[in-house]
Design a protein around this motif. Structure first.
Motif, short mmCIF file in Angstrom:
data_model
loop_
_atom_site.label_atom_id
_atom_site.label_comp_id
_atom_site.label_asym_id
_atom_site.label_seq_id
_atom_site.Cartn_x
_atom_site.Cartn_y
_atom_site.Cartn_z
N LEU A 105 0.93 -1.24 0.00
CA LEU A 105 -0.08 0.07 0.19
C LEU A 105 0.89 1.19 0.06
N ILE A 106 0.54 2.11 -0.83
CA ILE A 106 1.39 3.45 -1.02
C ILE A 106 0.27 4.49 -0.52
N THR A 107 0.69 5.24 0.41
CA THR A 107 -0.45 6.20 0.84
C THR A 107 0.34 7.54 1.71
N HIS A 108 -0.39 8.52 1.81
CA HIS A 108 0.12 9.66 2.65
C HIS A 108 -0.28 9.55 3.98
N TYR A 109 -1.60 9.31 4.01
CA TYR A 109 -2.39 9.22 5.43
C TYR A 109 -2.56 8.11 6.04
N PRO A 110 -2.65 7.80 7.45
CA PRO A 110 -2.89 6.53 8.08
C PRO A 110 -4.17 6.21 8.12
N ARG A 111 -5.17 7.12 7.39
CA ARG A 111 -6.60 6.59 7.60
C ARG A 111 -7.03 5.26 6.96
N LEU A 112 -6.39 5.01 5.86
CA LEU A 112 -6.70 3.72 5.30
C LEU A 112 -6.08 2.42 6.04
N THR B 273 -6.30 2.27 9.29
CA THR B 273 -7.09 1.74 10.14
C THR B 273 -8.04 0.73 9.85
N TYR B 274 -8.35 0.52 8.61
CA TYR B 274 -9.20 -0.54 8.10
C TYR B 274 -8.21 -1.64 7.25
N VAL B 275 -7.27 -1.33 6.93
CA VAL B 275 -6.22 -2.34 6.31
C VAL B 275 -5.06 -2.19 7.19
N ARG B 276 -4.93 -3.08 8.07
CA ARG B 276 -3.72 -2.97 8.89
C ARG B 276 -2.45 -3.74 8.46
N PRO B 277 -1.44 -2.78 8.15
CA PRO B 277 -0.26 -3.46 7.66
C PRO B 277 0.63 -4.32 8.64
N ASP B 278 1.30 -5.27 8.22
CA ASP B 278 2.27 -5.79 9.03
C ASP B 278 3.56 -5.07 9.20
N PHE B 279 4.26 -4.33 8.28
CA PHE B 279 5.02 -3.53 8.13
C PHE B 279 4.89 -2.12 7.53
N VAL B 280 5.36 -1.15 8.15
CA VAL B 280 5.33 0.37 7.66
C VAL B 280 6.58 0.93 7.21
N GLU C 275 2.69 1.14 14.72
CA GLU C 275 2.93 2.18 15.86
C GLU C 275 3.75 3.42 14.98
N LEU C 276 4.33 3.25 13.78
CA LEU C 276 5.10 4.11 13.15
C LEU C 276 4.26 4.85 12.37
N GLU D 226 1.02 10.13 12.19
CA GLU D 226 -0.49 11.00 12.31
C GLU D 226 -0.33 11.76 13.38
N ALA D 227 0.52 11.69 14.51
CA ALA D 227 0.43 12.64 15.55
C ALA D 227 1.37 13.85 15.20
N ASN D 228 2.64 13.23 14.73
CA ASN D 228 3.87 14.25 14.39
C ASN D 228 4.12 14.79 13.04
N GLY D 229 3.66 13.93 12.06
CA GLY D 229 3.97 14.29 10.64
C GLY D 229 5.48 13.71 10.46
N TYR D 230 5.51 14.34 9.29
CA TYR D 230 7.14 13.79 8.68
C TYR D 230 8.17 14.71 8.89
N GLU D 231 8.26 15.50 9.80
CA GLU D 231 9.36 16.59 9.96
C GLU D 231 10.70 15.79 10.08
N ARG D 232 10.46 14.92 11.27
CA ARG D 232 12.01 14.22 11.76
C ARG D 232 12.22 13.45 10.64
N PHE D 233 11.38 12.73 9.87
CA PHE D 233 11.98 11.80 8.96
C PHE D 233 12.39 12.37 7.83
N ILE D 234 11.84 13.61 7.17
CA ILE D 234 12.44 14.67 6.19
C ILE D 234 13.92 14.97 6.65
N LYS D 235 14.12 15.31 7.92
CA LYS D 235 15.47 15.53 8.48
C LYS D 235 16.42 14.66 8.23
N ALA D 236 16.08 13.25 8.51
CA ALA D 236 16.84 12.00 8.48
C ALA D 236 17.18 11.74 7.12
#
Length: 255
Positions: A204-211, A213-220, A235-236, A241-251
């Motif tokens: 699954l390729i997505t921006h948002y975690p709302r999908l 919640t219905y199709v729970r992945p094994d790996f993110v 959990e990732l 959802e809570a904090n956005g992509y900022e820390r990952f963009i920096k990484a």
């Protein structure tokens, strides 16, 4: 049981002016039967490029690395050979095909993948049953493919293809975009029917975690600047959802 392996994948895209730029910068990913993987990332991170590189879109050129399906070299295959081998891509923006009905398109696609055309009576029953599960009006079978369809109707048709073509590995590129809550549930139910078969694998390729919640992945997997910068479980997605992509963009910043 099938396995899609992507190793050190680099790819570039050619724009309308004929200019080429590198988008993928070393992607490593393994997707095996019975697994559901989600790739999440901000706009422009290369998620769709990855999907199209696997599918064989001519605008995307693999410059380094490998893609194999059950040990076979995917990059050596034509687009139709990839489909016959068991790869499927649901596009973010499904195209309209005037003059070709949904029914004719589906029967032709099934014939191309299976190597023979399904019997008309059997195919009709399969098509009607799949459309009913997706809450699609039976009249859509005779409408031109995606012509005049709403965003939700186009996405339901992508899942209709998924269910009838029955691939080994399915890549769904932002299938949740443009869906209202009711359509999202119907589409998610269709995805879950597909992945209930342990012989199937799903990316699954997505921006948002709302999908999710219905199709729970094994790996993110978090995708930034053409590479995977972090991996985890649900959990990732919840952190995003809570904090956005900022820390990952920096990484993942390209230096």
């Amino acid at each position: 049981m099938s396995t899609l392996e992507i190793r050190d994948l680099h790819a570039s895209v050619t724009d309308a002016a004929g200019e080429s730029r590198e988008v993928l910068r070393g992607v490593d990913l393994t997707v095996s039967a019975g697994q559901t993987h989600a790739i999440m990332g901000p706009n422009g991170s290369g998620k769709t490029t990855l999907a199209y590189a696997v599918a064989g879109h001519p605008k995307y050129t693999v410059t380094q690395g490998s893609i194999t399906l059950d040990g076979q070299d995917v990059l050596a295959m034509t687009v139709d050979a990839r489909a016959r081998a068991g790869l499927f891509l649901a596009m973010q923006y499904p195209v309209e095909v005037p003059g070709v009905s949904v029914s004719n398109f589906m029967r032709t696609a099934i014939a191309a993948v299976r190597g023979e055309a399904p019997k008309i009576r059997t195919f009709g029953k399969e098509l009607r049953a799949a459309m009913e599960q997706l809450q699609m009006d039976p009249e859509f079978a005779e409408r031109n493919l995606n012509e005049g369809f709403s965003g939700g109707e186009k996405k339901r048709h992508e899942i209709l293809q998924l269910e009838l073509l029955n691939p080994k590995i399915a890549i769904l590129d932002e299938t949740d975009s443009g869906l209202d809550i009711d359509a999202l549930r119907v589409v998610s139910d269709g995805i879950n029917r597909f992945r209930a078969d342990p012989a199937h694998a799903l990316l699954l390729i997505t921006h948002y975690p709302r999908l999710l919640t219905y199709v729970r992945p094994d790996f993110v997997h978090v995708f930034v600047a053409g590479r995977i910068v972090e991996e985890g479980g649900m959990e990732l997605a919840e952190e995003l959802e809570a904090n956005g992509y900022e820390r990952f963009i920096k990484a993942g910043a390209v230096t």
